[in-house]
Design a protein around this motif. Structure first.
Motif, PDB file in Angstrom:
ATOM      1  N   TRP A  46      35.223  -0.729 -68.909  1.00  0.00           N
ATOM      2  CA  TRP A  46      34.749  -1.482 -67.765  1.00  0.00           C
ATOM      3  C   TRP A  46      35.796  -1.472 -66.675  1.00  0.00           C
ATOM      4  CZ3 TRP A  46      35.913  -3.722 -72.435  1.00  0.00           C
ATOM      5  CH2 TRP A  46      36.892  -4.697 -72.455  1.00  0.00           C
ATOM      6  N   ASN A  47      35.306  -1.691 -65.472  1.00  0.00           N
ATOM      7  CA  ASN A  47      36.171  -1.670 -64.301  1.00  0.00           C
ATOM      8  C   ASN A  47      36.545  -3.105 -63.955  1.00  0.00           C
ATOM      9  OD1 ASN A  47      37.365  -1.457 -61.793  1.00  0.00           O
ATOM     10  ND2 ASN A  47      36.010   0.181 -61.131  1.00  0.00           N
ATOM     11  N   SER A  62      30.643 -11.202 -65.617  1.00  0.00           N
ATOM     12  CA  SER A  62      31.852 -10.440 -65.893  1.00  0.00           C
ATOM     13  C   SER A  62      32.024 -10.205 -67.384  1.00  0.00           C
ATOM     14  CB  SER A  62      33.057 -11.194 -65.350  1.00  0.00           C
ATOM     15  OG  SER A  62      34.231 -10.512 -65.655  1.00  0.00           O
ATOM     16  N   PRO A  63      32.389  -9.033 -67.878  1.00  0.00           N
ATOM     17  CA  PRO A  63      32.522  -7.800 -67.107  1.00  0.00           C
ATOM     18  C   PRO A  63      31.178  -7.102 -66.978  1.00  0.00           C
ATOM     19  CG  PRO A  63      33.217  -7.388 -69.357  1.00  0.00           C
ATOM     20  CD  PRO A  63      32.769  -8.840 -69.270  1.00  0.00           C
ATOM     21  N   SER A  66      30.085  -2.136 -66.955  1.00  0.00           N
ATOM     22  CA  SER A  66      30.659  -1.527 -68.151  1.00  0.00           C
ATOM     23  C   SER A  66      29.785  -0.375 -68.621  1.00  0.00           C
ATOM     24  CB  SER A  66      30.792  -2.567 -69.265  1.00  0.00           C
ATOM     25  OG  SER A  66      29.527  -3.062 -69.639  1.00  0.00           O
ATOM     26  N   GLN A  67      30.362   0.459 -69.479  1.00  0.00           N
ATOM     27  CA  GLN A  67      29.632   1.615 -69.999  1.00  0.00           C
ATOM     28  C   GLN A  67      30.075   1.893 -71.425  1.00  0.00           C
ATOM     29  OE1 GLN A  67      27.132   3.680 -68.506  1.00  0.00           O
ATOM     30  NE2 GLN A  67      27.021   4.182 -70.677  1.00  0.00           N
ATOM     31  N   LEU A 116      31.645   3.967 -63.157  1.00  0.00           N
ATOM     32  CA  LEU A 116      32.185   2.611 -63.070  1.00  0.00           C
ATOM     33  C   LEU A 116      32.978   2.355 -61.781  1.00  0.00           C
ATOM     34  CD1 LEU A 116      33.316   2.169 -66.762  1.00  0.00           C
ATOM     35  CD2 LEU A 116      31.217   1.339 -65.676  1.00  0.00           C
TER      36      LEU A 116
END
Length: 121
Positions: A46-47, A62-63, A66-67, A116
């Motif tokens: 995730w960023n 949050s988060p 994400s991927q 992301l």
């Protein structure tokens, strides 16, 4: 007994290879500024920039950016990276889409980082 030993050795080699590839991709994603959690056959990235918001809904999710990326055996027996998404309903199984070969760490990291990416304001 020799066949069982060979199967166990092959299985252990595969487990070690999967762990090594996940660690490699995790390191490459971290270098690109992403936060990574590695599991036994997949990772989630995730960023953290996506969580920096004044919007209460954004903080609650949050988060939110994400991927999941899984390392799975492909039809031809090779290890391949796959995108993973949740299904259309809460109880639906994960959906996957082929990304690239397990050896293509930099390419997989570039694609994941692109998905992301957060635009600077």
């Amino acid at each position: 007994m020799q066949g069982e030993d060979l199967d166990a050795a092959t299985s252990m080699d595969r487990v070690q290879l999967v762990k090594a590839r996940l660690d490699e991709l995790g390191a490459a994603l971290t270098e690109r500024g992403l936060t990574v959690r590695i599991g036994t056959g997949a990772l989630v990235a995730w960023n953290p920039a996506a969580s920096r918001t004044d919007d209460p809904m954004g903080r609650a999710m949050s988060p939110g950016l994400s991927q999941y990326v899984a390392l799975c055996r492909h039809e031809d027996g090779s290890l391949q990276w796959y995108w993973c998404w949740t299904g259309p309903t809460r109880d639906a199984p994960l959906e996957t889409e082929h990304m690239c070969a397990a050896e293509e760490i930099e390419y997989a990291a570039d694609l994941t980082a692109k998905v992301l990416r957060v635009e600077d304001e």
